[in-house]
Write an enzyme that holds these catalytic residues in place. Structure first.
Site, PDB file in Angstrom:
ATOM      1  N   HIS A  14       0.842  -1.210   0.000  1.00  0.00           N
ATOM      2  CA  HIS A  14       0.000   0.000   0.000  1.00  0.00           C
ATOM      3  C   HIS A  14       0.866   1.244   0.000  1.00  0.00           C
ATOM      4  CE1 HIS A  14      -3.780   2.144   0.593  1.00  0.00           C
ATOM      5  NE2 HIS A  14      -3.168   2.907   1.486  1.00  0.00           N
ATOM      6  N   TYR A  74      -5.160   7.540  -7.036  1.00  0.00           N
ATOM      7  CA  TYR A  74      -6.432   8.260  -7.248  1.00  0.00           C
ATOM      8  C   TYR A  74      -6.241   9.641  -7.846  1.00  0.00           C
ATOM      9  CZ  TYR A  74      -5.226   9.718  -2.405  1.00  0.00           C
ATOM     10  OH  TYR A  74      -4.584  10.154  -1.275  1.00  0.00           O
ATOM     11  N   HIS A 136     -12.105   3.469  -2.971  1.00  0.00           N
ATOM     12  CA  HIS A 136     -11.248   4.176  -2.019  1.00  0.00           C
ATOM     13  C   HIS A 136     -11.594   3.860  -0.573  1.00  0.00           C
ATOM     14  CE1 HIS A 136      -9.926   7.510   0.555  1.00  0.00           C
ATOM     15  NE2 HIS A 136      -8.894   7.582  -0.263  1.00  0.00           N
ATOM     16  N   GLU A 166      -9.820   3.476   9.389  1.00  0.00           N
ATOM     17  CA  GLU A 166      -8.574   4.166   9.749  1.00  0.00           C
ATOM     18  C   GLU A 166      -8.830   5.189  10.858  1.00  0.00           C
ATOM     19  OE1 GLU A 166      -6.635   6.228   6.524  1.00  0.00           O
ATOM     20  OE2 GLU A 166      -4.842   6.673   7.728  1.00  0.00           O
ATOM     21  N   HIS A 200      -5.599  -0.796   6.784  1.00  0.00           N
ATOM     22  CA  HIS A 200      -5.650  -0.222   8.144  1.00  0.00           C
ATOM     23  C   HIS A 200      -6.435  -1.098   9.145  1.00  0.00           C
ATOM     24  CE1 HIS A 200      -3.596   3.246   6.657  1.00  0.00           C
ATOM     25  NE2 HIS A 200      -4.602   3.611   5.891  1.00  0.00           N
ATOM     26  N   ASP A 251       2.444   3.262   2.691  1.00  0.00           N
ATOM     27  CA  ASP A 251       1.322   4.207   2.702  1.00  0.00           C
ATOM     28  C   ASP A 251       1.744   5.627   2.336  1.00  0.00           C
ATOM     29  OD1 ASP A 251      -1.140   5.346   3.070  1.00  0.00           O
ATOM     30  OD2 ASP A 251      -1.416   4.728   5.135  1.00  0.00           O
TER      31      ASP A 251
HETATM   32 ZN   LIG Z   1      -3.902   4.733   1.970  1.00  0.00          ZN
END
Ligand SMILES: [Zn+2]
Length: 336
Positions: A14, A74, A136, A166, A200, A251
């Site tokens: 990720h 994105y 998402h 998250e 997450h 991340d």
């Molecule tokens: Zn993320």
């Protein structure tokens, strides 16, 4: 001790590579204030910018021992193609997790419909890029989108990655809108399967973790980012007792160091339980490699070599090298 030790390369399941630029910024506030800074950074991305910055980011990942990356993307289709070109130039295996974004965020993140999103996925697949589905979050995708994306993932046997749990606010909003928690909504809409990776799951409750386990889904933990953003702790032991597969991601890329992510996972579990060795050395190495590869649908990815003469391994007996790598080394132990 000298020479090198060959290991499977680490898999970064990720990454939002553009967020590397934000490290050190927006401290002193919370996740949502950081998100405003992140949106401004996202909005200045161009294909040229992505092509250059991502190649640098991917070279950093390779130097740190990550030889494959799932780019959770994105910021637009031309930029997705630029990310794929950057990965090819750097020499890292890429799975482009192309993001479905129905509402919120910036206009450039959004598609008009799930149908338009899926046609973008088909275009990117036609380029020869390895693509995964990525609604998402339940914040950004309404249930009918989740159903369409889940159905396409099932029909085409593709991985599906989604952020969930998250931040507490996301759960409160989901409860208010849908009367259930985010992972429950994913299960109801066909987005929770053995090909799903929940990113997450920091604030997942017992019912949600049971659903993840019973559907055979994976959790991707991103401990250095979760620490940096003040998200909270993975419920590590509750994940462990349910036998849920875990993988890791860099991340926001505040740190690019697979050893540190794995050490944090075990560290969180130790802080939560007051015990040591909650995850075995073999399990931790698997989280960083095989589990991440499976979550991305990757069957092969390059190996790495670690430098056994590195000062951080000085006086470590051979039988403890693999555990010492996680307990006491940084990414600079990877031989260039
Ligand atoms: Zn993320």
């Amino acid at each position: 001790m000298a020479g090198t030790l060959r290991l499977p390369g680490f898999v970064n399941a990720h990454s939002h590579t553009f967020q590397r630029a934000l490290r050190g910024r927006a401290a002193g506030s919370d996740f949502w204030a950081w998100r405003d800074v992140m949106l401004a950074e996202a909005d200045r991305q161009t294909p040229e910018f992505v092509r250059d910055a991502y190649e640098h980011g991917y070279r950093e990942m390779l130097a740190a021992g990550y030889t494959a990356v799932g780019e959770f993307h994105y910021v637009g289709v031309p930029e997705a193609r630029a990310a794929a070109a950057a990965a090819e130039a750097a020499g890292i295996a890429l799975v482009l997790l192309h993001v479905a974004y129905g509402r919120g965020g910036l206009p450039r993140f959004r598609q008009d419909s799930a149908t338009q999103y899926l046609s973008q996925v088909e275009e990117l697949r036609a380029d020869g890029t390895m693509v995964g589905l990525a609604p998402h979050s339940v914040r950004a995708c309404p249930p009918d989108w989740l159903e369409d994306v889940g159905r396409y993932a099932a029909e085409h046997g593709l991985p599906l990655h989604v952020h969930a749990d998250e931040q507490p606010k996301e759960i409160e909003e989901c409860l208010a809108e849908h009367g259930c928690r985010p992972i429950e909504l994913l299960a109801r809409t066909g987005c929770l399967t053995a090909r799903t990776t929940v990113v997450h799951a920091t604030h997942a409750d017992g019912t949600e973790l049971d659903l993840v386990a019973s559907h055979g889904a994976t959790i991707c933990a991103c401990p250095t980012t979760e620490a940096d953003l003040g998200d909270g702790f993975l419920p590590a032991e509750r994940v462990r007792t349910r036998g849920i597969p875990l993988c890791i991601g860099s991340d926001s890329n505040v740190r690019i160091d697979p050893f540190e992510e794995l050490r944090e996972l075990e560290g969180i579990a130790r802080r939560q339980t007051g015990r040591r060795g909650i995850f075995s050395t073999e399990e931790l190495h698997a989280f960083g490699t095989d589990v991440g590869a499976r979550s991305l649908g990757l069957y092969s990815w390059p190996e790495i070599e670690v430098d056994l003469g590195h000062h951080s391994l000085r006086s470590v007996e051979p039988e403890y090298v693999r555990s010492a790598l996680i307990a006491g080394c940084g990414a600079d132990v990877v031989a260039s």
